[in-house]
Structure formats: C-alpha cells, structure tokens
Design an enzyme around this catalytic site. Structure first.
Site, PDB file in Angstrom:
ATOM      1  N   ASN A 185      26.241  -3.296  13.618  1.00 26.47           N
ATOM      2  CA  ASN A 185      26.126  -4.105  12.381  1.00 26.47           C
ATOM      3  C   ASN A 185      27.002  -5.283  12.354  1.00 26.47           C
ATOM      4  OD1 ASN A 185      26.244  -5.359   9.633  1.00 26.47           O
ATOM      5  ND2 ASN A 185      27.162  -3.307   8.556  1.00 26.47           N
ATOM      6  N   TRP A 186      26.618  -6.259  12.604  1.00 23.48           N
ATOM      7  CA  TRP A 186      27.350  -7.783  13.210  1.00 23.48           C
ATOM      8  C   TRP A 186      28.175  -8.244  11.968  1.00 23.48           C
ATOM      9  CZ3 TRP A 186      24.509 -10.935  17.127  1.00 23.48           C
ATOM     10  CH2 TRP A 186      24.257 -10.206  18.388  1.00 23.48           C
ATOM     11  N   LYS A 187      27.648  -7.904  10.507  1.00 25.69           N
ATOM     12  CA  LYS A 187      28.225  -8.310   9.408  1.00 25.69           C
ATOM     13  C   LYS A 187      27.935 -10.041   9.279  1.00 25.69           C
ATOM     14  CE  LYS A 187      30.687  -4.006   8.536  1.00 25.69           C
ATOM     15  NZ  LYS A 187      31.861  -3.300   7.908  1.00 25.69           N
TER      16      LYS A 187
ATOM     17  N   HIS B 173      24.371  -1.067   2.116  1.00 30.63           N
ATOM     18  CA  HIS B 173      25.677  -1.100   2.709  1.00 30.63           C
ATOM     19  C   HIS B 173      26.666  -1.077   1.359  1.00 30.63           C
ATOM     20  CE1 HIS B 173      29.345  -1.954   5.067  1.00 30.63           C
ATOM     21  NE2 HIS B 173      28.483  -1.663   6.154  1.00 30.63           N
TER      22      HIS B 173
ATOM     23  N   GLU C 227      29.320  -2.790   1.361  1.00 36.73           N
ATOM     24  CA  GLU C 227      29.792  -4.130   1.166  1.00 36.73           C
ATOM     25  C   GLU C 227      28.877  -4.633   0.138  1.00 36.73           C
ATOM     26  OE1 GLU C 227      30.268  -5.290   5.083  1.00 36.73           O
ATOM     27  OE2 GLU C 227      31.818  -3.630   5.191  1.00 36.73           O
TER      28      GLU C 227
ATOM     29  N   GLU D 137      28.872   6.392   5.617  1.00 39.98           N
ATOM     30  CA  GLU D 137      29.915   5.619   5.954  1.00 39.98           C
ATOM     31  C   GLU D 137      30.702   5.486   4.592  1.00 39.98           C
ATOM     32  OE1 GLU D 137      28.293   2.046   8.561  1.00 39.98           O
ATOM     33  OE2 GLU D 137      28.488   1.548   6.394  1.00 39.98           O
TER      34      GLU D 137
ATOM     35  N   GLY E 114      36.235  -0.478   8.495  1.00 43.49           N
ATOM     36  CA  GLY E 114      37.166  -1.534   8.874  1.00 43.49           C
ATOM     37  C   GLY E 114      38.563  -1.365   8.624  1.00 43.49           C
TER      38      GLY E 114
ATOM     39  N   SER F 199      34.912   2.672  11.483  1.00 43.34           N
ATOM     40  CA  SER F 199      35.843   2.757  12.454  1.00 43.34           C
ATOM     41  C   SER F 199      35.480   3.902  13.650  1.00 43.34           C
ATOM     42  CB  SER F 199      37.215   3.107  11.859  1.00 43.34           C
ATOM     43  OG  SER F 199      37.678   2.112  10.837  1.00 43.34           O
TER      44      SER F 199
ATOM     45  N   GLY G  60      30.593  -1.274  13.292  1.00 38.89           N
ATOM     46  CA  GLY G  60      31.004  -2.562  12.702  1.00 38.89           C
ATOM     47  C   GLY G  60      31.685  -3.459  13.767  1.00 38.89           C
ATOM     48  N   GLY G  61      33.074  -3.444  13.638  1.00 41.69           N
ATOM     49  CA  GLY G  61      33.943  -4.228  14.390  1.00 41.69           C
ATOM     50  C   GLY G  61      33.687  -3.850  15.796  1.00 41.69           C
TER      51      GLY G  61
HETATM   52  P1  13P Z   1      33.734  -0.647  11.038  1.00 40.52           P
HETATM   53  O1  13P Z   1      33.097  -0.099  12.326  1.00 40.52           O
HETATM   54  O2  13P Z   1      34.186  -1.976  11.462  1.00 40.52           O
HETATM   55  O3  13P Z   1      34.800   0.153  10.384  1.00 40.52           O
HETATM   56  O4  13P Z   1      32.362  -0.802  10.026  1.00 40.52           O
HETATM   57  C1  13P Z   1      31.446   0.190   9.702  1.00 40.52           C
HETATM   58  C2  13P Z   1      30.446  -0.490   9.068  1.00 40.52           C
HETATM   59  O5  13P Z   1      30.438  -0.750   8.004  1.00 40.52           O
HETATM   60  C3  13P Z   1      28.894  -0.422   9.789  1.00 40.52           C
HETATM   61  O6  13P Z   1      28.129  -0.681   8.933  1.00 40.52           O
END
Ligand code: 13P
Length: 246
Positions: A9-11, A93, A95, A164, A170, A208, A229-230
C-alpha cells in the site's frame, strides 16, 4: 493450504520516476511463490498497468467510490478501476476511517461496489491503542467486519480481510505474532459463522511489517500474508517480505 498474498500500500507516496524504479526492482526479483500486488495512488494506476501487464504482479487502488457513477466530484468508480485492470481495491483503511470519517457502513458499501465490478476488496479492520487498552479489540474488529459481511451477503467469501491495528501502523511498533494471530483467529471464526469459504479466505496482517519480522508473522496459522506500508516503498525490503511469505 492458503496461498500467501503480500500487497504493498503505497499510500500518498511516489513519483513516476520513483515508481518505475520500484516496480522494476520488484519485477526483476520474480518469481515469487506468494501472490503479490501493489495498491498505488489513483493517478499512477495507468502507469502500473503498463509496467505490470505482462507479469503476474497485480495492481489496485487504495479506495473506491461506493457509487456507480454520477455527480460525485473527486471520486473514482469501481468500473473505471476495472477498466484499468485493477485486481484489488483497499477499503476502510484506518487512515480513511480516521481522516475522512468513513463509517462501517460506508466501508461495506464500497466493498460491495468493488465486488460488483470484479475487484477484490481488501477490507481493513483494526483497533486504536485506546480501544486495545480498554479491552475492546475483539468487539471493534468484529463490529467493523460484521457490517461488511452483512452487506456482502453470499459474496462475503470473496473479500480479502486485513487486520491492521492502528497503533502499529507507521509506528515501528508491530503486533507480536501471538497478538496478531489471536485477532486473526477471531476474524476467521467470524467468517466461518457467515460463509462456507472461511478456510480459503485470506486474512492479511498490516502494521510495521518489515523484512526482519515478516517471516514470524506469516508463520502464524491464520496470517495469510501482509498489507505493507513503508516497507513497500523500497524494492529490496518489499521483495524480502514477499520472500518471507514463502
Ligand atoms: P506500515 O507498514 O507503514 O506500518 O503501514 C501499514 C499499512 O497501513 C498498510 O496499509
């Protein structure tokens, strides 16, 4: 045995140049034994489709409108995403739940519209730190998933679920494999009660996930891969996580 799935998930990250380099790094590391996907910002979907078309790496979006079409400025429909070859659409998600006030029902409606157009919704659920500390984890994730199960009805077996925990996203603070497995087992049991497909459905863990913790998380019986994510923004890290999925 469920085949593992790892989705990046590149956000809201990337540029055309950076994305091309990232995708080239992933493509160059094939083959993978797990299924692999990337969910990219809307504006980069067409580029991803061109880069990935000849491969077995799938692509998708990070959101989708619950509406079919019409006067919904700024929204993107499931039909449009399908036209660009998307396989996945992340919905719910944390967010989006937090920053866009998305309700359980809105998330469920998005999942339904996605499925109706041949996209696999990756439905995210997860508790905040405050909810975990108040002992509400189970109740929160069950409530979030139940809205989707109820709305999808007999199609519920076609979604992918992603657990999640908000406090792990993050933050560098990962759920322990045992903490994650405990919630995944709860979600699997809930799916079992609602659909005959629960044993083949994928429940991903996100929060994470890194190359050094992926293997132990993915070795848990009800963890079927990850939503990353990251670490999905660096080809070597993402590839290492895909390898850890076996
Ligand atoms: P991180 O891997 O950066 O913690 O993000 C997880 C995430 O929100 C994937 O959708």
């Amino acid at each position: 045995m469920r085949k593992k799935l790892v989705v990046g998930n590149w956000k809201m990250h990337g540029s055309r140049a950076a994305n091309a380099e990232l995708l080239a790094g992933i493509l160059g590391a094939r083959p993978f034994t797990c299924d692999v996907g990337v969910c990219v910002p809307f504006v980069y979907i067409a580029d991803a489709a061109v880069s990935l078309a000849a491969s077995d790496i799938r692509w998708g979006s990070q959101d989708v409108s619950p509406h079919e079409q019409g006067a919904y400025t700024g929204e993107v429909s499931a039909k449009m995403l399908r036209e660009l070859g998307c396989r996945y659409a992340i919905v719910g998600h944390s967010e989006r739940r937090a920053f866009h006030q998305e309700s359980d029902q809105l998330v469920a409606d998005k999942a339904k519209t996605a499925l109706g157009h041949g996209l696999t919704p990756i439905v995210c659920v997860g508790e905040t730190l405050e909810q975990r500390e108040a002992g509400q984890t189970e109740a929160v994730v069950k409530r979030q998933l139940s809205a989707v199960i109820h709305t999808l009805g007999h199609c519920a077996g076609e979604m992918v679920v992603a657990y999640e925990p908000v406090w792990a996203i993050g933050t560098g603070r990962t759920a322990t494999p045992e903490q994650a497995q405990a919630v995944h087992a709860v979600l699997r049991a809930q799916l079992q009660a609602a659909t005959s497909h629960a044993e083949t459905m994928k429940i991903l863990y996100g929060g994470s996930v890194k190359p050094d913790n992926a293997a132990t998380l993915f070795s848990q019986p009800d963890i079927d891969g990850g939503l990353i994510g990251g670490a999905a923004l660096k080809a070597t890290d993402f590839v290492a996580i895909c390898r850890a999925a076996g």
